[in-house]
Design a protein around this motif. Structure first.
Motif, short mmCIF file in Angstrom:
data_model
loop_
_atom_site.label_atom_id
_atom_site.label_comp_id
_atom_site.label_asym_id
_atom_site.label_seq_id
_atom_site.Cartn_x
_atom_site.Cartn_y
_atom_site.Cartn_z
N GLY A 181 0.81 -1.21 0.00
CA GLY A 181 0.00 0.00 0.00
C GLY A 181 0.84 1.26 0.00
O GLY A 181 0.60 2.19 -0.77
N LEU A 182 1.86 1.29 0.87
CA LEU A 182 2.74 2.45 0.92
C LEU A 182 3.45 2.66 -0.41
O LEU A 182 3.60 3.78 -0.89
CB LEU A 182 3.76 2.28 2.04
N LYS A 183 3.89 1.53 -1.00
CA LYS A 183 4.60 1.62 -2.28
C LYS A 183 3.66 2.07 -3.40
O LYS A 183 4.01 2.93 -4.22
CB LYS A 183 5.20 0.26 -2.62
N THR A 184 2.47 1.50 -3.44
CA THR A 184 1.49 1.85 -4.47
C THR A 184 1.12 3.32 -4.42
O THR A 184 0.95 3.98 -5.45
CB THR A 184 0.22 0.98 -4.32
N LEU A 185 1.00 3.85 -3.20
CA LEU A 185 0.58 5.24 -3.03
C LEU A 185 1.76 6.22 -3.08
O LEU A 185 1.57 7.42 -2.92
CB LEU A 185 -0.16 5.38 -1.70
#
Length: 436
Positions: A181-185
C-alpha cells in the motif's frame, strides 16, 4: 555583609512593619476574627475546577502540537499517507486531518489494511468515516486476493494460517499489504497513531522518526505524547466519531480472533462520549492494547505485542518469486505438470513453496545448490495457489514442504527442519530416507 534573617524573623519583621504603617496612617487595626476570615477565604481552592482547566490547557497544547506535526507531514512531503486502523487514536488523527483540510484536498491519503479477520463493525465503520469526512480510503489485503473476497483468501492461504504460523499470517495479512500500500501510493511520509503511553516497546518514540520499512521513509507520530485518556477527552470535546466497539467494552480493536474486552466482562465502556465503569482499566499505562493479541505467542515463546508492521526487519517482505533467476531449479507451472513428473518413472526433488513464506525465503540459496549436490533434477511448485492439490498429492500442510519423488512416482516428505544442502542431499541420495 548583610546580616542573615531567618524566615520566622522576616515574617515577624513584615508583620511589625505592616502594623506600624497602619497606625501611622491612622488606620484601624482589623479585628483578629476578620483577619482570620480573610485568610480562610484566600485559602479556598476549587480543586475540580483547577483540574478541569489544567486538562483543557493540556489538551489544547497537544492539539496544536499534533496539528503542527501533521502540517509538516502534509506540506513538506509530497505524498503523506495515513494507515488508519480506526482505533481511538486514529479517529483523533482523522479528525485533525479533516480540521486541517488535508482529507478534502487530497494532501493526505488514507490507507486501510483488511486482514479478512477484522470485526464486521470495523469495515462498516470505515464507510461511516468516509461519508462523514468526505474521503475515500485505499484498501489493501493479502497479495493476489480481491478486496473483500474472504473465500478467495481462504482458498489460497488457508483459513487457519494464523493458527498454523502466526508470523506468516502477520506477514501475509498485515506486513506485505501494508508495504504494498505504501509503495502503491508513493508514500514518502507515513502518519500513524502510536503513542508512548501504549507500552514499553513504544515508550521512547518521538513525533518524527525513520520507519524500519520502505527504505527509511519519514514516519510521523502526531499523538506520540498523548495518553489514552487524552484521546477520549479529545473525542468528547469535538464529538469525534469513534469505533462502535468502544461502547461494548473494547479499548482497542484489532482482529476479532484475538481481541477481547477489558475487563473481559465488558464493564468499562465509552458510550455517548462518557465513561461507564472504571476508566482506569483502560487508561492506566500500557493497558490500551491489553486486549490485543490474546493467546498469541512469538516463535521464541514470548508474548506477542506487535503485528510486525512497526518493527525492524519488516522491510524484508519479498516482492518477487523465489528461484526466479535460478539455473538449476525448474518450475512446475500447474498440477498437470506435477502429475506428469510423478508418472515419468524418474527420481526428482520437489519443493512446495510460497514466495511470501520466510522459511521458504531462508532456504532459497541452499535448495538452489541441491541439483549439483545430488545429480537429480530439482523442481519448485507454488503451493499457496493450489492448496487442495498439494495437500492431497504432495504431503503439504505448511510451507516449505520438500518431497523426494521415487521411480514409482510416490512422494516421500522430508521431515527434518535441517534445510542445509548437505542434509537434503543425503535424504535424496538415500532414496527418501533420513539418516539415523
Amino acid at each position: 555583609r548583610r546580616p542573615r534573617i531567618d524566615r520566622p524573623e522576616m515574617l515577624s519583621f513584615v508583620a511589625a512593619a505592616a502594623l506600624a504603617y497602619s497606625l501611622s496612617a491612622g488606620l484601624r487595626t482589623p479585628h483578629r476574627s476578620a483577619m482570620a476570615s480573610v485568610r480562610m477565604e484566600a485559602q479556598v481552592f476549587d480543586q475540580e475546577k483547577f483540574i478541569a482547566e489544567s486538562k483543557e490547557m493540556r489538551l489544547k497544547h497537544l492539539e496544536e502540537q499534533a496539528m503542527y506535526a501533521l502540517k509538516i507531514s502534509c506540506e513538506n512531503y509530497g505524498n503523506a499517507v495515513f494507515p488508519n486502523a480506526m482505533i481511538a487514536g486514529d479517529c483523533v488523527i482523522t479528525h485533525l486531518l479533516h480540521r486541517l483540510g488535508y482529507l478534502q484536498d487530497g494532501k493526505c491519503k488514507v490507507m486501510v489494511v483488511d486482514t479478512f479477520h477484522l470485526f464486521p463493525e470495523t469495515m462498516s465503520f470505515l464507510k461511516e468515516l468516509e461519508e462523514h469526512y468526505g474521503f475515500k480510503a485505499e484498501v489493501f489485503c493479502a497479495d493476489g486476493i480481491p478486496v473483500g473476497d474472504k473465500a478467495a483468501y481462504d482458498k489460497r492461504y488457508g483459513a487457519d494460517l494464523w493458527k498454523e504460523d502466526i508470523e506468516q499470517y502477520d506477514k501475509v495479512c498485515k506486513v506485505e499489504p501494508f508495504q504494498r500500500g505504501l509503495k502503491t501510493l508513493g508514500t514518502d511520509c507515513m502518519i500513524n497513531g502510536r503513542t508512548r503511553w501504549q507500552g514499553f516497546e513504544r515508550a521512547w518514540i518521538d513525533q518524527f522518526e525513520n520507519a524500519p520499512i520502505g527504505g527509511g521513509l519519514a514516519k510521523c507520530n502526531p499523538i506520540a505524547y498523548w495518553t489514552f485518556e487524552d484521546t477520549f477527552d479529545y473525542i468528547a470535546k469535538y464529538n469525534v466519531p469513534a469505533h462502535p466497539l468502544h461502547a461494548t467494552g473494547y479499548p482497542s480493536i484489532g482482529d476479532a480472533k484475538d481481541t477481547i474486552p477489558i475487563p473481559e466482562d465488558g464493564s468499562v465502556r465509552w458510550v455517548n462520549n462518557k465513561w461507564e465503569g472504571d476508566m482506569t482499566k483502560w487508561c492506566d499505562y500500557a493497558t490500551e492494547r491489553k486486549g490485543r493479541f490474546v493467546g498469541l505467542a512469538n516463535k521464541d515463546g514470548s508474548t506477542k505485542t506487535e503485528c510486525g508492521i512497526h518493527v525492524a526487519g519488516a522491510e524484508k517482505t519479498f516482492d518477487r518469486d523465489l528461484w526466479d533467476a535460478s539455473e538449476s531449479v525448474e518450475t512446475l507451472d500447474a498440477p498437470a505438470d506435477v502429475t506428469a513428473l510423478m508418472g515419468a518413472g524418474k527420481e526428482a526433488m520437489v519443493v512446495v513453496y510460497a514466495p511470501w513464506c520466510q522459511f521458504c525465503q531462508a532456504m532459497e540459496p541452499e535448495f538452489d545448490k541441491l541439483a549439483a549436490a545430488t545429480g537429480l533434477p530439482v523442481y519448485k511448485f507454488r503451493g499457496d495457489e493450489e492448496r487442495d492439490f498439494v495437500s492431497a498429492n504432495l504431503n503439504t500442510k505448511s510451507f516449505p514442504t520438500i518431497n523426494y519423488i521415487g521411480t514409482d512416482g510416490k512422494p516421500i516428505k522430508y521431515e527434518s527442519e535441517d534445510r542445509t544442502v548437505t542434509a537434503m542431499a543425503a535424504f535424496a541420495k538415500a532414496g527418501g530416507k533420513v539418516a539415523a
